[in-house]
Scaffold this motif. Structure first.
Motif, PDB file in Angstrom:
ATOM      1  N   ILE A   2      39.317  22.687  27.482  1.00 28.01           N
ATOM      2  CA  ILE A   2      40.595  22.249  28.044  1.00 28.01           C
ATOM      3  C   ILE A   2      40.694  22.647  29.510  1.00 28.01           C
ATOM      4  O   ILE A   2      41.163  21.873  30.352  1.00 28.01           O
ATOM      5  CB  ILE A   2      41.770  22.850  27.244  1.00 28.01           C
ATOM      6  CG1 ILE A   2      41.734  22.338  25.789  1.00 28.01           C
ATOM      7  CG2 ILE A   2      43.109  22.496  27.887  1.00 28.01           C
ATOM      8  CD1 ILE A   2      42.721  23.040  24.874  1.00 28.01           C
ATOM      9  N   ASP A   3      40.239  23.839  29.828  1.00 24.86           N
ATOM     10  CA  ASP A   3      40.274  24.314  31.217  1.00 24.86           C
ATOM     11  C   ASP A   3      39.403  23.438  32.102  1.00 24.86           C
ATOM     12  O   ASP A   3      39.769  23.133  33.247  1.00 24.86           O
ATOM     13  CB  ASP A   3      39.814  25.770  31.271  1.00 24.86           C
ATOM     14  CG  ASP A   3      40.053  26.398  32.644  1.00 24.86           C
ATOM     15  OD1 ASP A   3      41.222  26.416  33.078  1.00 24.86           O
ATOM     16  OD2 ASP A   3      39.084  26.842  33.270  1.00 24.86           O
ATOM     17  N   ARG A   4      38.246  23.007  31.600  1.00 20.72           N
ATOM     18  CA  ARG A   4      37.366  22.135  32.380  1.00 20.72           C
ATOM     19  C   ARG A   4      38.033  20.783  32.639  1.00 20.72           C
ATOM     20  O   ARG A   4      37.892  20.208  33.726  1.00 20.72           O
ATOM     21  CB  ARG A   4      36.033  21.943  31.654  1.00 20.72           C
ATOM     22  CG  ARG A   4      35.113  23.150  31.715  1.00 20.72           C
ATOM     23  CD  ARG A   4      33.662  22.765  31.492  1.00 20.72           C
ATOM     24  NE  ARG A   4      33.447  22.178  30.188  1.00 20.72           N
ATOM     25  CZ  ARG A   4      33.070  22.854  29.102  1.00 20.72           C
ATOM     26  NH1 ARG A   4      32.878  24.166  29.191  1.00 20.72           N
ATOM     27  NH2 ARG A   4      32.877  22.253  27.951  1.00 20.72           N
ATOM     28  N   ILE A   5      38.748  20.270  31.626  1.00 21.30           N
ATOM     29  CA  ILE A   5      39.466  19.002  31.806  1.00 21.30           C
ATOM     30  C   ILE A   5      40.500  19.128  32.914  1.00 21.30           C
ATOM     31  O   ILE A   5      40.589  18.282  33.820  1.00 21.30           O
ATOM     32  CB  ILE A   5      40.158  18.583  30.490  1.00 21.30           C
ATOM     33  CG1 ILE A   5      39.117  18.222  29.423  1.00 21.30           C
ATOM     34  CG2 ILE A   5      41.087  17.386  30.730  1.00 21.30           C
ATOM     35  CD1 ILE A   5      39.728  17.926  28.058  1.00 21.30           C
ATOM     36  N   LEU A   6      41.291  20.193  32.859  1.00 23.05           N
ATOM     37  CA  LEU A   6      42.340  20.402  33.866  1.00 23.05           C
ATOM     38  C   LEU A   6      41.744  20.566  35.261  1.00 23.05           C
ATOM     39  O   LEU A   6      42.292  20.051  36.251  1.00 23.05           O
ATOM     40  CB  LEU A   6      43.184  21.624  33.493  1.00 23.05           C
ATOM     41  CG  LEU A   6      44.081  21.456  32.260  1.00 23.05           C
ATOM     42  CD1 LEU A   6      44.654  22.806  31.832  1.00 23.05           C
ATOM     43  CD2 LEU A   6      45.207  20.474  32.550  1.00 23.05           C
ATOM     44  N   LEU A   7      40.631  21.277  35.348  1.00 23.50           N
ATOM     45  CA  LEU A   7      39.985  21.483  36.639  1.00 23.50           C
ATOM     46  C   LEU A   7      39.454  20.162  37.189  1.00 23.50           C
ATOM     47  O   LEU A   7      39.600  19.867  38.386  1.00 23.50           O
ATOM     48  CB  LEU A   7      38.845  22.494  36.499  1.00 23.50           C
ATOM     49  CG  LEU A   7      38.098  22.875  37.788  1.00 23.50           C
ATOM     50  CD1 LEU A   7      39.068  23.477  38.802  1.00 23.50           C
ATOM     51  CD2 LEU A   7      36.967  23.850  37.482  1.00 23.50           C
ATOM     52  N   GLU A   8      38.869  19.347  36.326  1.00 20.82           N
ATOM     53  CA  GLU A   8      38.352  18.040  36.743  1.00 20.82           C
ATOM     54  C   GLU A   8      39.479  17.143  37.224  1.00 20.82           C
ATOM     55  O   GLU A   8      39.368  16.462  38.252  1.00 20.82           O
ATOM     56  CB  GLU A   8      37.611  17.388  35.573  1.00 20.82           C
ATOM     57  CG  GLU A   8      37.038  16.011  35.881  1.00 20.82           C
ATOM     58  CD  GLU A   8      35.872  16.053  36.851  1.00 20.82           C
ATOM     59  OE1 GLU A   8      35.529  14.984  37.399  1.00 20.82           O
ATOM     60  OE2 GLU A   8      35.306  17.145  37.063  1.00 20.82           O
ATOM     61  N   TRP A   9      40.587  17.145  36.505  1.00 19.37           N
ATOM     62  CA  TRP A   9      41.738  16.341  36.918  1.00 19.37           C
ATOM     63  C   TRP A   9      42.290  16.821  38.254  1.00 19.37           C
ATOM     64  O   TRP A   9      42.679  16.023  39.097  1.00 19.37           O
ATOM     65  CB  TRP A   9      42.824  16.394  35.846  1.00 19.37           C
ATOM     66  CG  TRP A   9      42.500  15.568  34.633  1.00 19.37           C
ATOM     67  CD1 TRP A   9      41.503  14.652  34.505  1.00 19.37           C
ATOM     68  CD2 TRP A   9      43.186  15.590  33.377  1.00 19.37           C
ATOM     69  NE1 TRP A   9      41.512  14.097  33.239  1.00 19.37           N
ATOM     70  CE2 TRP A   9      42.535  14.646  32.538  1.00 19.37           C
ATOM     71  CE3 TRP A   9      44.273  16.307  32.881  1.00 19.37           C
ATOM     72  CZ2 TRP A   9      42.952  14.407  31.228  1.00 19.37           C
ATOM     73  CZ3 TRP A   9      44.699  16.072  31.584  1.00 19.37           C
ATOM     74  CH2 TRP A   9      44.043  15.136  30.756  1.00 19.37           C
ATOM     75  N   ALA A  10      42.356  18.150  38.434  1.00 15.92           N
ATOM     76  CA  ALA A  10      42.884  18.690  39.687  1.00 15.92           C
ATOM     77  C   ALA A  10      42.015  18.262  40.873  1.00 15.92           C
ATOM     78  O   ALA A  10      42.527  17.929  41.944  1.00 15.92           O
ATOM     79  CB  ALA A  10      42.963  20.212  39.610  1.00 15.92           C
ATOM     80  N   ARG A  11      40.703  18.262  40.669  1.00 21.06           N
ATOM     81  CA  ARG A  11      39.788  17.861  41.741  1.00 21.06           C
ATOM     82  C   ARG A  11      39.960  16.395  42.107  1.00 21.06           C
ATOM     83  O   ARG A  11      39.685  15.992  43.243  1.00 21.06           O
ATOM     84  CB  ARG A  11      38.343  18.114  41.299  1.00 21.06           C
ATOM     85  CG  ARG A  11      37.958  19.595  41.255  1.00 21.06           C
ATOM     86  CD  ARG A  11      36.600  19.779  40.626  1.00 21.06           C
ATOM     87  NE  ARG A  11      36.176  21.175  40.647  1.00 21.06           N
ATOM     88  CZ  ARG A  11      35.123  21.634  39.984  1.00 21.06           C
ATOM     89  NH1 ARG A  11      34.391  20.815  39.222  1.00 21.06           N
ATOM     90  NH2 ARG A  11      34.800  22.911  40.051  1.00 21.06           N
ATOM     91  N   ASN A  12      40.392  15.595  41.150  1.00 20.97           N
ATOM     92  CA  ASN A  12      40.560  14.156  41.380  1.00 20.97           C
ATOM     93  C   ASN A  12      42.027  13.755  41.549  1.00 20.97           C
ATOM     94  O   ASN A  12      42.365  12.582  41.417  1.00 20.97           O
ATOM     95  CB  ASN A  12      39.925  13.379  40.223  1.00 20.97           C
ATOM     96  CG  ASN A  12      38.406  13.444  40.232  1.00 20.97           C
ATOM     97  OD1 ASN A  12      37.742  12.667  40.900  1.00 20.97           O
ATOM     98  ND2 ASN A  12      37.856  14.414  39.492  1.00 20.97           N
TER      99      ASN A  12
END
Length: 256
Positions: free
Chosen positions: A226-236
């Motif tokens: 879940i943390d990786r998903i949020l980080l990926e979304w934040a980067r984009n």
């Protein structure tokens, strides 16, 4: 009290003393309200200290805390979140290399620092070195400034201001939803992770729940994913449900 009653009382007292004694800062008992703590939050700190001193448990589970407090896990988790957010406690992690075990423990440095700063101001005022606007009560805002902590807004009472109340309610809601999806109570570390997403990363609640939903659909229901998903979304620059939909369509079409 006759001999039989005295014997019963002494046996009970002896049994109680054999179970151990915890040393609790009297300043916490006397001044917790001035630090912006409610009675239940102060008692939770006392239980955490007692677990460490008497039972040697430095990181009691939410279930253990529920047993001694009689309160729901979601309420306890919300109070732990507040105590960590306001700097009363923190969580330290360490590794036991010999046994290959990672473990956590509560750190009370923040609590002791706040109490020490408050007592220092109290002593200054009693000596006439400082005059409080409230006519004798230490200026907690000044104490909080020196200790690096934010003083409670809207006075020193136990009730939280509207904004803090909404944040606490939001946190409890997220905890409850995550517990329902995971099918179990959350650990203190997991609660701290959720708190970090909200308080430090400033992810909207909507985005956190969408990331949880994505992990459920992917069959990867764990916090790291879940943390990786949020980080990926934040980067984009994905910030809401519509952005998630647009990003997902773009990702699936290979047009990243």
């Amino acid at each position: 009290m006759d001999g039989k009653e005295w014997s019963t009382w002494s046996e009970g007292a002896a049994f109680g003393l054999e179970n151990g004694m915890a040393v609790i800062p009297y300043a916490l008992l006397k001044h917790y309200r001035k630090l912006g703590l409610s009675g239940s939050e102060a008692m939770l700190l006392i239980h955490l200290l007692s677990f460490r001193q008497v039972e040697g448990i430095e990181f009691p589970s939410l279930e253990e805390l529920q047993t001694v407090t009689g309160r729901s896990i979601s309420v306890i988790a919300g109070e732990l979140q507040k105590l960590m957010k306001e700097g009363f406690i923190s969580i330290d992690g360490d590794n036991d290399e010999l046994r290959d075990i990672h473990y956590e423990r509560y750190n009370f440095t923040g609590l002791y620092g706040k109490l020490g700063t408050y007592l220092a101001v109290l002593r200054q005022e009693s000596a006439g070195d400082q005059t409080s606007r409230s006519g004798g009560t230490p200026d907690l805002r000044a104490a909080a400034h020196h200790s690096g902590a934010a003083a409670p807004a809207g006075g020193y009472g136990t009730s939280a201001p509207p904004v803090q109340a909404r944040e606490a309610e939001q946190g409890r809601s997220l905890f409850s939803i995550f517990e329902k999806e995971f099918g179990r109570p959350l650990s203190p570390m997991e609660c701290e992770t959720i708190s970090g997403w909200v308080d430090q990363d400033r992810y909207p609640e909507e985005l956190i729940l969408l990331a949880l939903k994505e992990s459920v659909f992917a069959g990867k229901l764990h916090f790291r994913y879940i943390d990786r998903i949020l980080l990926e979304w934040a980067r984009n620059r994905v910030k809401n449900a519509q952005d998630v939909k647009t990003y997902s369509q773009k990702f699936r079409s290979g047009g990243r």
